[in-house]
Design a protein around this motif. Structure first.
Motif, PDB file in Angstrom:
ATOM      1  N   THR A  36      21.126  41.447 -31.297  1.00 41.93           N
ATOM      2  CA  THR A  36      20.369  40.485 -32.096  1.00 41.93           C
ATOM      3  C   THR A  36      20.798  39.073 -31.721  1.00 41.93           C
ATOM      4  O   THR A  36      21.715  38.877 -30.928  1.00 41.93           O
TER       5      THR A  36
ATOM      6  N   THR B  99      23.468  38.620 -38.560  1.00 39.63           N
ATOM      7  CA  THR B  99      24.893  38.894 -38.332  1.00 39.63           C
ATOM      8  C   THR B  99      25.776  38.627 -39.547  1.00 39.63           C
ATOM      9  O   THR B  99      27.006  38.622 -39.411  1.00 39.63           O
TER      10      THR B  99
ATOM     11  N   ILE C 284      22.647  43.695 -39.540  1.00 38.57           N
ATOM     12  CA  ILE C 284      23.562  44.622 -38.879  1.00 38.57           C
ATOM     13  C   ILE C 284      24.527  45.242 -39.884  1.00 38.57           C
ATOM     14  O   ILE C 284      24.795  46.455 -39.847  1.00 38.57           O
TER      15      ILE C 284
ATOM     16  N   SER D 193      27.257  46.524 -32.014  1.00 39.87           N
ATOM     17  CA  SER D 193      26.320  45.395 -32.120  1.00 39.87           C
ATOM     18  C   SER D 193      26.734  44.288 -31.165  1.00 39.87           C
ATOM     19  O   SER D 193      27.918  44.050 -30.942  1.00 39.87           O
TER      20      SER D 193
END
Length: 250
Positions: free
Chosen positions: A167, A174, A181, A195
């Motif tokens: 992302t 975040t 996430i 991630s």
């Protein structure tokens, strides 16, 4: 007896699908199919003037089915076929990665693009656009997570094959507690995945960490010196023409 006409009909159908695919790829109107056919028919007299089978070629061009409704139907068939190929790829792959990109369209609606990278048993990979999710309300981490969870439930995505998500660095993505996430990690339906930031953000973070100011300052001075005056630009281009002609063209 009938093999010739049948083969010709198949070839005409295949050509019509190819034209329809290019029209869709270039985002052109469906009616452009008829325009393409008209041009092809006009240039065929000059283009194939010395061909012995000129009349057969012109007949084949005339047989192309490129009406607006036909092009639309062909694009729908292509779309369904690509969707089926994607479903088969997801079912056959051993693992996949997801990448998210959020942007706003001309109607100020947030669109979440979801890309998938599939990895197969022979270590080959295939990347496709999985789908686009419209976020008509807020774009908080919880909103993105809710819409994404509903989407993967709708398409019946094999989420247990997920190994990583990529992302941007937005808080909605975040955030430690309520980011997209973080919510995915907390959900029991999601496996333990890794991630990442997208490659562009990784490059930005790396450039800040490396501190290349002493290099970039000199580079900016050189570029500004060349671009600042017309004489400098002409002399620089002339020098490139003499030493590196191909580079000067770019």
């Amino acid at each position: 007896m009938f093999s010739g006409p049948i083969e010709q009909s198949k070839a005409a159908t295949e050509a019509s699908f190819q034209v329809s695919y290019r029209i869709a790829q270039k985002c052109k109107p469906f009616s452009d199919g008829e325009y393409i056919k008209e041009i092809f028919e006009e240039v065929s007299d000059s283009l194939f003037v010395n061909f012995k089978n000129k009349n057969e070629i012109k007949k084949a061009v005339h047989g192309l089915q490129l009406l607006r409704i036909t092009v639309m139907r062909h694009i729908e068939i292509i779309s369904k076929n690509l969707n089926e190929q994607l479903k088969r790829g997801i079912a056959l792959c051993v693992a996949f990665l997801l990448q998210f990109d959020e942007s706003t369209d001309v109607t100020d609606t947030a669109q979440l693009l979801v890309f998938i990278l599939m990895v197969f048993e022979d270590f080959s990979t295939k990347e496709e656009l999985l789908g686009m999710i419209s976020l008509k309300g807020k774009t908080r981490g919880l909103d993105i997570f809710t819409e994404f969870k509903a989407y993967i439930s709708q398409i019946k995505l094999c989420i247990y094959k997920l190994v990583s998500m990529t992302t941007d660095g937005a808080p909605a993505m975040t955030g430690i507690h309520n980011g997209f996430i973080a919510l995915c990690h907390k959900d029991e339906d999601f496996p333990d995945f890794i991630s990442y930031h997208c490659i562009i953000h990784q490059q930005v973070l790396a450039s800040k960490r490396l501190n290349t100011k002493h290099v970039m300052d000199i580079s900016f001075k050189i570029v500004n010196s060349i671009k600042g005056k017309s004489l400098q630009r002409r002399l620089f281009k002339q020098q490139l023409d003499e030493k590196e002609p191909e580079l000067a063209m770019h």
